[in-house]
Design a protein around this motif. Structure first.
Motif: not given
Length: 268
Positions: A248-253, A124-127, A235-244
């Motif tokens: 990266r944050v989620f990968a660290y989690v 996920m981090l390297l994509s 899912a609605r929030t995903a359209h308002k934020l920088n998911v990329r």
């Protein structure tokens, strides 16, 4: 069931549902560490902790996968021919995975899960998309691939997306169709894996009340109901934020959760 346990399970479902909706991933890799922690706090039998966490996580996919498949189908993102070629192997592999897990010491299983999540977080981090290797293989090749995907998914309690999507893109499937086709695999993986986990845990005398084989039913229903409340919000929030950046944050989690599982494997 104690109120403390109910609250822990509901909060887990709220968080994992939101994350799944936000990032378009299954919640398995999140749920297993959280279930392991919760079951440890509740002093469930140490020999079965991780087995129950993986089994319960996998069973949640039975309830959460269908809406995802329908959404991808409506967008024309599912290659149904490829899906049907994978499913026979998936069903066999998803039965084999929990059977292998039942033979493993809980610490070994925790360590294996931690290594798998670490690899998934790196992906996920390297994509980095894999280099393509041509078209999809024939029926024998797809059967073998499905068996491998199902076995690994049954071992770690996940829907298989982190294996299926790279495989399909490697074989030349466009990424959006790979994601859509991968979503179809969630239900057969969960169905076969759940039945295997029930069978392999059936009759064990020291499992807690509310268990069906290795599946902990109160945890299953608490998480399923609460995650369904927050997945649409994610899912609605995903359209308002920088998911990329969020990925990266989620990968660290995931690295932290993998570290917890590896620590669980190494502690005496």
């Amino acid at each position: 069931m104690h109120l403390e346990l109910i609250l822990l399970l509901v909060c887990t479902g709220l968080f994992t549902g939101f994350a799944a909706g936000l990032l378009g991933i299954g919640g398995g890799m999140l749920l297993v560490p959280f279930f392991t922690f919760i079951f440890t706090v509740q002093q469930f039998p140490a020999d079965h902790l991780v087995h129950m966490a993986i089994a319960t996580s996998l069973t949640t996919i039975l309830f959460t996968s269908m809406s995802s498949v329908y959404a991808h189908h409506r967008k024309g993102s599912v290659i149904w021919k490829a899906a049907f070629m994978l499913i026979p192997g998936i069903l066999i592999g998803a039965w084999i995975g929990p059977t292998l897990a039942a033979m493993m010491d809980t610490r070994v299983l925790a360590g294996f899960f931690g290594i798998f999540v670490t690899a998934s977080a790196l992906q996920m981090l390297l994509s980095k998309p894999p280099e393509q290797a041509g078209t999809l293989p024939g029926i024998p090749g797809m059967f073998a691939a499905g068996t491998g995907i199902g076995t690994l998914s049954g071992l770690v309690g996940a829907g298989g997306g982190f294996v299926t999507v790279p495989f399909l893109t490697w074989r030349g499937v466009p990424i959006h169709k790979a994601v859509g086709t991968s979503a179809v695999m969630g239900f057969p993986i969960a169905l076969s894996g759940t039945l295997s986990n029930i069978y392999n845990g059936w009759g064990l005398p020291d499992l807690p009340s509310g268990s069906l084989g290795y599946v902990y039913l109160p945890g299953l229903f608490s998480v399923v109901v609460s995650s369904m409340l927050t997945a649409p919000l994610g899912a609605r929030t995903a359209h308002k934020l920088n998911v990329r950046q969020l990925k990266r944050v989620f990968a660290y989690v995931l690295f932290l959760l993998a570290g917890y599982m590896i620590w669980t494997a190494l502690k005496s």
